[in-house]
Scaffold this motif. Structure first.
Motif, PDB file in Angstrom:
ATOM      1  N   ALA A   2       0.833  -1.207   0.000  1.00 36.59           N
ATOM      2  CA  ALA A   2       0.000   0.000   0.000  1.00 36.59           C
ATOM      3  C   ALA A   2       0.866   1.254   0.000  1.00 36.59           C
ATOM      4  O   ALA A   2       1.697   1.443   0.885  1.00 36.59           O
ATOM      5  N   ASP A   3       0.657   2.098  -0.995  1.00 34.88           N
ATOM      6  CA  ASP A   3       1.382   3.364  -1.116  1.00 34.88           C
ATOM      7  C   ASP A   3       0.471   4.474  -0.608  1.00 34.88           C
ATOM      8  O   ASP A   3      -0.516   4.830  -1.257  1.00 34.88           O
ATOM      9  N   LEU A   4       0.790   5.036   0.562  1.00 36.02           N
ATOM     10  CA  LEU A   4      -0.040   6.073   1.166  1.00 36.02           C
ATOM     11  C   LEU A   4       0.629   7.447   1.143  1.00 36.02           C
ATOM     12  O   LEU A   4       0.316   8.309   1.965  1.00 36.02           O
ATOM     13  N   THR A   7      -1.890  10.166   0.848  1.00 35.92           N
ATOM     14  CA  THR A   7      -2.679  10.313   2.072  1.00 35.92           C
ATOM     15  C   THR A   7      -1.895  11.103   3.116  1.00 35.92           C
ATOM     16  O   THR A   7      -2.455  11.944   3.836  1.00 35.92           O
ATOM     17  N   LYS A 291      -5.089  -0.354   0.866  1.00 35.48           N
ATOM     18  CA  LYS A 291      -4.750   0.986   1.350  1.00 35.48           C
ATOM     19  C   LYS A 291      -5.583   1.350   2.577  1.00 35.48           C
ATOM     20  O   LYS A 291      -5.090   2.004   3.496  1.00 35.48           O
ATOM     21  N   LYS A 292      -6.853   0.945   2.593  1.00 35.44           N
ATOM     22  CA  LYS A 292      -7.693   1.273   3.741  1.00 35.44           C
ATOM     23  C   LYS A 292      -7.200   0.570   5.008  1.00 35.44           C
ATOM     24  O   LYS A 292      -7.188   1.148   6.087  1.00 35.44           O
ATOM     25  N   CYS A 295      -4.087   2.322   6.039  1.00 36.74           N
ATOM     26  CA  CYS A 295      -4.393   3.627   6.617  1.00 36.74           C
ATOM     27  C   CYS A 295      -4.835   3.498   8.068  1.00 36.74           C
ATOM     28  O   CYS A 295      -4.495   4.319   8.916  1.00 36.74           O
ATOM     29  N   CYS A 308      -8.358   8.663   6.233  1.00 39.32           N
ATOM     30  CA  CYS A 308      -8.634   7.346   5.639  1.00 39.32           C
ATOM     31  C   CYS A 308      -9.910   7.350   4.807  1.00 39.32           C
ATOM     32  O   CYS A 308     -10.043   6.567   3.855  1.00 39.32           O
ATOM     33  N   ILE A 311      -9.721   7.629   0.929  1.00 42.49           N
ATOM     34  CA  ILE A 311      -9.008   6.618   0.145  1.00 42.49           C
ATOM     35  C   ILE A 311      -9.984   5.852  -0.735  1.00 42.49           C
ATOM     36  O   ILE A 311     -11.032   5.397  -0.274  1.00 42.49           O
ATOM     37  N   GLU A 313     -10.108   2.529  -2.824  1.00 46.31           N
ATOM     38  CA  GLU A 313      -9.390   1.275  -3.000  1.00 46.31           C
ATOM     39  C   GLU A 313      -9.363   0.891  -4.475  1.00 46.31           C
ATOM     40  O   GLU A 313     -10.390   0.941  -5.159  1.00 46.31           O
ATOM     41  N   ASP A 317      -6.169  -3.987  -5.199  1.00 47.68           N
ATOM     42  CA  ASP A 317      -5.878  -4.012  -3.765  1.00 47.68           C
ATOM     43  C   ASP A 317      -6.818  -4.965  -3.035  1.00 47.68           C
ATOM     44  O   ASP A 317      -6.413  -5.743  -2.181  1.00 47.68           O
TER      45      ASP A 317
END
Length: 336
Positions: A2-4, A7, A291-292, A295, A308, A311, A313, A317
């Motif tokens: 996951a690339d945050l 965020t 990602k969620k 997060c 969050c 985001i 998805e 993912d």
């Protein structure tokens, strides 16, 4: 994984001061300066005064605290002859008298500053310094180390402007470093808001540790995690044999270990355990596909302001996560 990064940069926009708030703080600061100038013009013929902003506001690392009570530090520099040097209490009295009617709230005379309180959502701290020789340029204050009027310790050498210059050098062409400092401050704010009895190191300590241990990366989530790991390896002597629980000022007084103030057994344990927990969650977040889910790991430590909910998805993912176990797929191709 996951690339945050996006965020985190969105979070940075949420927690840092916007231009409107900066303008409001500057206006209040400048009004206070005029009060003090007027007082010295009318009542202190043996002394002159000038000012220099200091602290996180000047370094652009201030965050919006969860409590919404902002603070700003503005150094007051009194110039005069050595024989005309007042006691620290007298210097505090001068500044207190100059600003006591600035707001409807009563100003506070604290150990290291005079505080002017604005009911809206902020206060301005006025640390007071003395210098014997005044430069022709009132903003050139690094030719001699000033002395701070400390009510319990007397006049002590202190140079916050030199600290700002040091950090400016560390952060030059490194905008990510300032974001990392703001993330660390937000983490500290969240922890202490959740538990009012918890004592975390000061913003200055986080600024120094982040600067000394900064790991740059194109992604803020990875940069933060790797910087946290580097800080842990530097100071966590309960987990690393080569670590020392120390943080020395890079400027006057360079012999002062700032972490010594936070070395009580419970205080130290709470901080280092929280740091370790933050790192563990960060490691898990980086490895997650969703990602969620990632997060949520970061949000646990950075608070509900960590965005969050925004985001979206990507299909890859969730599909990898939902159908990763063949046993979950029934005969009709629906999950069991």
């Amino acid at each position: 994984m996951a690339d945050l990064h996006s965020t985190f940069t969105e979070f940075d926009g949420i927690i840092k001061l916007n231009s409107t708030k900066k303008s409001s703080l500057r206006t209040s600061r400048n009004s206070i300066r005029e009060d003090i100038r007027k007082y010295f013009d009318e009542k202190r013929e043996d002394h002159s005064v000038s000012f220099k902003g200091q602290g996180s506001f000047m370094m652009n690392t201030t965050i919006k605290p969860i409590s919404n009570e902002f603070d700003l530090d503005d150094g007051v520099y009194i110039f005069g002859k050595e024989e005309d040097r007042p006691t620290p209490q007298t210097a505090h009295n001068w500044i207190y008298d100059a600003v006591k009617n600035r707001t409807s709230s009563e100003s506070l005379d604290k150990n290291t500053c005079v505080r002017v309180i604005y009911k809206s959502d902020y206060h301005i701290d006025l640390p007071i310094y003395y210098k014997v020789d005044k430069s022709k340029d009132e903003y050139t204050l690094d030719d001699e180390v000033p002395e701070l009027a400390h009510l319990s310790k007397g006049w002590i050498k202190s140079d916050p402007y030199a600290f700002k210059k040091w950090f400016d050098g560390e952060a030059k062409n490194k905008p990510q470093l300032k974001r990392i400092v703001r993330y660390l401050k937000s983490w500290s704010d969240k922890k202490q808001t959740d538990n009012s009895k918890l004592i975390f190191p000061s913003g200055m300590i986080f600024t120094i540790l982040a600067s000394n241990c900064f790991i740059e990366d194109e992604r803020d989530d990875i940069s933060l995690l790797e910087t946290l790991k580097a800080i842990q390896e530097e100071i966590d002597d309960t987990r690393f044999d080569d670590a020392y629980y120390e943080c020395y000022r890079p400027t006057v007084d360079e012999t002062e270990d700032l972490l010594n103030k936070y070395a009580a057994k419970t205080t130290k344990e709470n901080f280092l355990n929280a740091l370790d927990s933050f790192i563990k969650s960060g490691n898990q977040a980086i490895e997650l596909e969703s990602k969620k889910d990632a997060c949520a790991k970061w949000q646990k430590h950075l608070g509900d302001r960590f965005p969050c909910s925004t985001i979206k998805e990507e299909s890859s993912d969730t599909s990898a996560r939902v159908f990763s176990n063949p046993d979950q797929i029934g005969f009709d191709h629906k999950s069991a």
